[in-house]
Design a protein around this motif. Structure first.
Motif, PDB file in Angstrom:
ATOM      1  N   ASP A 111       2.333   0.181   3.628  1.00 36.96           N
ATOM      2  CA  ASP A 111       1.960  -1.220   3.848  1.00 36.96           C
ATOM      3  C   ASP A 111       3.102  -2.156   3.453  1.00 36.96           C
ATOM      4  OD1 ASP A 111      -0.522  -0.396   4.742  1.00 36.96           O
ATOM      5  OD2 ASP A 111      -1.504  -0.700   2.802  1.00 36.96           O
ATOM      6  N   GLU A 141      -0.370  -4.256  -5.120  1.00 32.64           N
ATOM      7  CA  GLU A 141      -1.272  -3.107  -5.078  1.00 32.64           C
ATOM      8  C   GLU A 141      -0.583  -1.843  -5.600  1.00 32.64           C
ATOM      9  OE1 GLU A 141      -3.728  -2.450  -1.646  1.00 32.64           O
ATOM     10  OE2 GLU A 141      -3.798  -4.606  -1.222  1.00 32.64           O
ATOM     11  N   GLU A 161       0.816  -6.458  -1.152  1.00 25.69           N
ATOM     12  CA  GLU A 161       0.928  -4.997  -1.111  1.00 25.69           C
ATOM     13  C   GLU A 161       1.786  -4.460  -2.255  1.00 25.69           C
ATOM     14  OE1 GLU A 161      -0.915  -3.072   0.561  1.00 25.69           O
ATOM     15  OE2 GLU A 161      -1.757  -4.560   1.925  1.00 25.69           O
ATOM     16  N   GLU A 196       0.296   2.938   0.124  1.00 22.89           N
ATOM     17  CA  GLU A 196       0.597   1.538  -0.217  1.00 22.89           C
ATOM     18  C   GLU A 196       2.038   1.194   0.154  1.00 22.89           C
ATOM     19  OE1 GLU A 196      -1.554  -0.656  -0.872  1.00 22.89           O
ATOM     20  OE2 GLU A 196      -3.217   0.695  -1.286  1.00 22.89           O
TER      21      GLU A 196
END
Length: 122
Positions: free
Chosen positions: A79, A47, A44, A76
């Motif tokens: 997450d 990302e 994550e 994001e």
């Protein structure tokens, strides 16, 4: 950043959030599994980095982030927070305790003028 009234009727504390992560875990019985959340945190975090990389590659101005891009980053970061909360739980810490210890550590470093130094034990 100014403090504003929350958009949503849900107001959540770190510890409540951490409890709720257990209810959304794919395998909540694996409460002692450190591997899945550590690897997930790395993914994550990657990302978040990828989104910024692609934004810059497309000529985006990092000093003027569009609301849509900030919203993508926020999702994001949610997450990232989820995985951090699960890791803390597996290690026996509340997310509030992790946040508190971090603020104490950084405040101490700033007061001792070593916040720009290197290493965890400064």
């Amino acid at each position: 950043m100014t403090q504003e009234k929350p958009e949503h009727p849900i107001s959540i504390t770190f510890n409540n959030y951490q409890f709720l992560t257990h209810t959304t875990a794919i395998n909540p019985d694996a409460a002692t599994d450190i591997i899945y959340p550590v690897l997930g945190l790395g993914g994550e975090t990657g990302e978040v980095q990828e989104k910024l990389k692609k934004f810059i590659r497309k000529g985006g101005d990092i000093n003027n982030l569009p609301d849509e891009f900030k919203e993508e980053l926020m999702l994001e970061l949610g997450d990232v927070l989820w995985y951090a909360a699960r890791i803390a739980f597996v290690c026996g810490y509340s997310l509030e305790e992790v946040a508190t210890k971090n603020v104490i550590k950084l405040t101490d470093r700033k007061q001792r003028d070593v916040i720009l130094g290197d290493g965890d034990k400064r």
